[in-house]
Design an enzyme around this catalytic site. Sequence first.
Site, PDB file in Angstrom:
ATOM      1  NE  ARG A  10      -1.050   2.228  -5.577  1.00 24.01           N
ATOM      2  CZ  ARG A  10      -2.284   2.505  -5.162  1.00 24.01           C
ATOM      3  NH1 ARG A  10      -2.692   3.755  -5.053  1.00 24.01           N
ATOM      4  NH2 ARG A  10      -3.124   1.536  -4.843  1.00 24.01           N
ATOM      5  CD  GLN A  26      -8.403   3.017  -0.057  1.00 27.57           C
ATOM      6  OE1 GLN A  26      -9.007   2.177   0.579  1.00 27.57           O
ATOM      7  NE2 GLN A  26      -7.344   2.716  -0.784  1.00 27.57           N
ATOM      8  CG  ASP A  42      -7.649   2.695  -9.895  1.00 29.36           C
ATOM      9  OD1 ASP A  42      -8.686   2.446  -9.257  1.00 29.36           O
ATOM     10  OD2 ASP A  42      -6.762   3.461  -9.490  1.00 29.36           O
TER      11      ASP A  42
HETATM   12  O1  MRU Z   1      -5.581   2.370  -4.033  1.00 30.34           O
HETATM   13  P1  MRU Z   1      -6.295   3.663  -4.328  1.00 30.34           P
HETATM   14  O2  MRU Z   1      -6.879   4.287  -3.121  1.00 30.34           O
HETATM   15  O3  MRU Z   1      -5.441   4.603  -5.133  1.00 30.34           O
HETATM   16  O4  MRU Z   1      -7.504   3.213  -5.257  1.00 30.34           O
HETATM   17  C1  MRU Z   1      -8.313   4.221  -5.759  1.00 30.34           C
HETATM   18  C2  MRU Z   1      -9.501   3.739  -6.477  1.00 30.34           C
HETATM   19  O5  MRU Z   1      -9.690   2.551  -6.681  1.00 30.34           O
HETATM   20  C3  MRU Z   1     -10.416   4.787  -7.019  1.00 30.34           C
HETATM   21  O6  MRU Z   1     -11.729   4.317  -7.078  1.00 30.34           O
HETATM   22  C4  MRU Z   1      -9.970   5.163  -8.425  1.00 30.34           C
HETATM   23  O7  MRU Z   1      -8.643   5.506  -8.460  1.00 30.34           O
HETATM   24  C5  MRU Z   1     -10.782   6.266  -8.978  1.00 30.34           C
HETATM   25  S1  MRU Z   1     -10.361   7.834  -8.316  1.00 30.34           S
HETATM   26  C6  MRU Z   1     -11.284   8.931  -9.159  1.00 30.34           C
END
Ligand code: MRU
Length: 357
Positions: free
Chosen positions: A100, A207, A248
């Site tokens: 990713r 999520q 992220d």
């Molecule tokens: O695609 P994901 O579910 O990995 O995206 C996660 C997010 O955008 C979260 O807000 C981010 O990683 C912060 S986790 C503390």
Amino acid sequence: MLGENIKSVTHMDNVKLSEDGKSVVIIDQTQLPNRMEYITLSTAKEIWDAIYLLQVRGAPAIGICAGYGIYCLALQIESQEYEAFAKEFHEKKEYLNSSRPTAVNLSWALNRMEKVVLSNSDQSVEKILELLKQECKAIHEEDIAMCKAISEYGLTLIKDGDGILTHCNAGPLATSRYGTALGPLFLGKEKGMNFKVFSDETRPLLQGARLTSFELCKAGIDVTLICDNMASIVMKNGWVQACFVGCDRVAANGDTANKIGTSGVAILAKYYDIPFYVLGPTSTIDMNCKTGEDIQIELRKPEEIKEKFYLEPMALSEVKCYNPAFDVTNHELITGIVTEKGICYPPYTESLANLFK
Ligand code: MRU
């Protein structure tokens, strides 16, 4: 399944080493909220898939899993000769790193692990493996401490009874223990405070619905699930006193990549004059990215929009889809960035740089 109390949520072991120390064990987040299933990852492909498929997700949790993962893969390298070991380690690291692109914690953790290999070329492979084990455990332990500190700083920004809107999931499942954006809410609850949380469902992978509302509900925190397009009305109703989101990758100027839809929440918050806070550890700040323009945004498959979670496809197979997993919130929309070292305020080019001095 989890017990109905805060500790069972804030002390979930979402990523850990297996008992024999040779594999990574994760909670399969794709099965939540219906099943709490642990899966064991032993091969490079299993670890890559778990990250790509979001069985383990959330920037810090991805980094922790990658740290444990590359250690387990290093154990499988047959050569005891340094050059061959370091070469194979690098290949495996690059492979995991390709799973990713947006969350910087993935490359951050993998680079940290590789540094151990590169700075110990005079040591035996056996010794390097021992040091790698210490390093991946340190990455995990540091994240636990960072989440707690972020939670404490974040709690100073809100008061008992406040309504908080959050997007995606930045709780214990995405991190370690308390989480980042949700951390102040768990900590406040422990201290007897009550908040009314609005959790955006977070299309297309849900999520917010599957993970955030699950974590908060199990911890006894008042949570109301809303579709992403309902954020405006709850803000207009006066029910939101602050927005708390994770991150992220934060660029040096404060531009912040987070789950797709976050920038829309920030724009709404600005319109309704609601403070918008980003909460995340310094491991998510990438000073090599000058602005959000430098952040690579992951594009995912159309099926996640058209088919996933539906009994039958909800659009014709020939319909085109655009499915970016993240967007970048302009720093001008961000009231503050809460890190384990304190709360940064604009101008972020200065306040973020100060964190690394
Ligand atoms: O695609 P994901 O579910 O990995 O995206 C996660 C997010 O955008 C979260 O807000 C981010 O990683 C912060 S986790 C503390």
